[in-house]
Scaffold this motif. Structure first.
Motif, PDB file in Angstrom:
ATOM      1  N   HIS A  46      42.756  95.686 -63.013  1.00 52.63           N
ATOM      2  CA  HIS A  46      42.990  96.289 -61.693  1.00 52.63           C
ATOM      3  C   HIS A  46      44.474  96.457 -61.387  1.00 52.63           C
ATOM      4  N   TYR A  47      45.306  95.535 -61.851  1.00 54.00           N
ATOM      5  CA  TYR A  47      46.714  95.518 -61.428  1.00 54.00           C
ATOM      6  C   TYR A  47      47.675  96.146 -62.436  1.00 54.00           C
ATOM      7  N   TYR A 105      49.863 100.050 -73.996  1.00 57.95           N
ATOM      8  CA  TYR A 105      48.816  99.284 -73.308  1.00 57.95           C
ATOM      9  C   TYR A 105      47.518 100.095 -73.236  1.00 57.95           C
ATOM     10  N   VAL A 106      47.617 101.361 -72.866  1.00 58.78           N
ATOM     11  CA  VAL A 106      46.427 102.210 -72.745  1.00 58.78           C
ATOM     12  C   VAL A 106      45.736 102.353 -74.104  1.00 58.78           C
ATOM     13  N   GLU A 112      39.720 102.111 -64.227  1.00 63.76           N
ATOM     14  CA  GLU A 112      40.173 103.495 -64.173  1.00 63.76           C
ATOM     15  C   GLU A 112      41.461 103.635 -64.989  1.00 63.76           C
ATOM     16  N   LEU A 113      41.724 104.838 -65.462  1.00 69.73           N
ATOM     17  CA  LEU A 113      42.990 105.090 -66.133  1.00 69.73           C
ATOM     18  C   LEU A 113      44.143 104.878 -65.156  1.00 69.73           C
ATOM     19  N   PRO A 114      45.248 104.288 -65.632  1.00 66.23           N
ATOM     20  CA  PRO A 114      46.390 104.069 -64.745  1.00 66.23           C
ATOM     21  C   PRO A 114      47.183 105.346 -64.514  1.00 66.23           C
ATOM     22  N   SER A 115      48.215 105.243 -63.697  1.00 59.19           N
ATOM     23  CA  SER A 115      49.109 106.373 -63.435  1.00 59.19           C
ATOM     24  C   SER A 115      50.205 106.431 -64.497  1.00 59.19           C
ATOM     25  N   ALA A 116      50.608 107.633 -64.850  1.00 59.14           N
ATOM     26  CA  ALA A 116      51.637 107.815 -65.877  1.00 59.14           C
ATOM     27  C   ALA A 116      52.995 107.311 -65.389  1.00 59.14           C
TER      28      ALA A 116
END
Length: 344
Positions: free
Chosen positions: A211-212, A62-63, A19-23
């Motif tokens: 995941h992390y 990273y994204v 999933e996309l991470p949080s900003a």
């Protein structure tokens, strides 16, 4: 005659896109919104205002790099080559590179840079994460270390493979031989990324790829972004070889200490196997990478010596920054993660 049943293949740690991470700030928020179709791609000028080593820039980078690996759930593959994202990525990379060039002195001596890595401290090194984990590390600290390193180790050999078409002769042959080992020597269950997922399972961690990321501080993201930065640019092939060499040269002693830490704390056999494997394999790889990968590259392209040294020194610089962050938190008895494992 009934055909024998096929053996069930082990589940891969990257069976689905994360999933996309949080900003973590304006820049990463803009990138994530664009990927969700909720806003325009941020412009390159926005990268110039961001802290080169900070959470916002490192997460955005990273994204953008992950679009070249496993991508993200719900994000169209076409975003990988979107011109706006590529322009932004280039601006972020330049900000990162400029900071690294400012903080890492220029050096022309590639062999000297590698030789310095062979000198092990006498006794306990209080600045070393692996020394700390071997002697004083708690199980929860090993879990945190594995969670952070999963962003690297679940893609361990992938970015280094990008340099293969940019090498020639002896350097290419040696690089492919080492990568063959990293990818399990033809056995899916022995791929090093798979072995690390098994280690994580023994430590009670989630093994899914990426995941992390929300738990990882900027210092950890920077170590992962560095190898993607070097790998994606032909102009930085010397730096990637330097990064690869630094990892292989420092792996055996560090892996030996981490294997000892896992045994001392009672981790399972799969957890121990990952580092035991690296003690043995990387002791051989270290010789090959110095003699044939680095030696072969510089024999063909001697002008890349400074780039190789830059790859070695920037790897150490960013690893030291991460180590300082981890040890500072652990010695105060607190989590080094942005989101503690107990809060997941």
């Amino acid at each position: 005659m009934t055909a024998p049943a096929e053996a069930t293949a082990p589940v891969e740690p990257r069976h689905r896109s994360p999933e996309l991470p949080s900003a973590r700030g304006e820049l990463s928020r803009g990138v994530l919104a664009a990927l969700r179709g909720e806003g325009p791609v941020p412009g390159p000028p926005e990268a110039e205002r961001a802290d080169a080593y900070g959470d916002d820039l490192q997460l955005a980078l990273y994204v953008l790099y992950e679009l070249h690996y496993q991508g993200f759930s719900g994000v169209a593959d076409a975003w990988e080559w979107d011109p706006g994202l590529l322009a932004l990525r280039r601006a972020l990379e330049q900000r990162f590179l400029d900071a690294l060039h400012a903080d890492v002195p220029r050096c022309e001596d590639a062999e000297g840079a590698l030789g310095a890595l062979l000198v092990e401290p006498v006794g306990h090194d209080p600045a070393s994460v692996s020394h700390h984990l071997q002697r004083d590390g708690k199980t929860w600290q090993l879990q945190e270390y594995a969670a952070l390193r999963s962003l690297y180790h679940l893609k361990e050999a992938d970015p280094h493979a990008w340099v293969i078409p940019r090498l020639h002769g002896r350097a290419k042959a040696a690089m492919v031989a080492i990568e063959y080992d990293e990818f399990g020597a033809g056995r899916a269950e022995d791929i090093h990324a798979r072995l690390f997922a098994d280690l994580m399972a023994d430590l009670g961690l989630e093994t899914a790829y990426g995941h992390y990321v929300d738990a990882a501080p900027a210092e950890a993201l920077a170590t992962v972004n560095l190898m993607s930065l070097f790998g994606l640019h032909r102009a930085l092939r010397g730096a990637l070889v330097g990064h690869f060499a630094a990892v292989e040269v420092t792996s055996p002693p560090g892996s030996r200490r981490l294997a000892a830490a896992l045994r001392r704390t009672g981790a399972g056999p799969a957890a121990q196997r990952f580092y035991d494997e690296h003690v043995e394999a990387d002791a051989v790889h270290e010789q090959v990478v110095r003699r044939d990968v680095v030696g072969g590259l510089l024999a063909a392209e001697p002008g890349l010596a400074a780039d190789v040294a830059f790859g070695v020194h920037t790897t150490g610089f960013l690893e030291d920054r991460l180590g300082e962050q981890l040890l500072a938190a652990w010695r105060q008895g607190r989590s080094a993660l942005r989101v503690a494992l107990s809060d997941e």
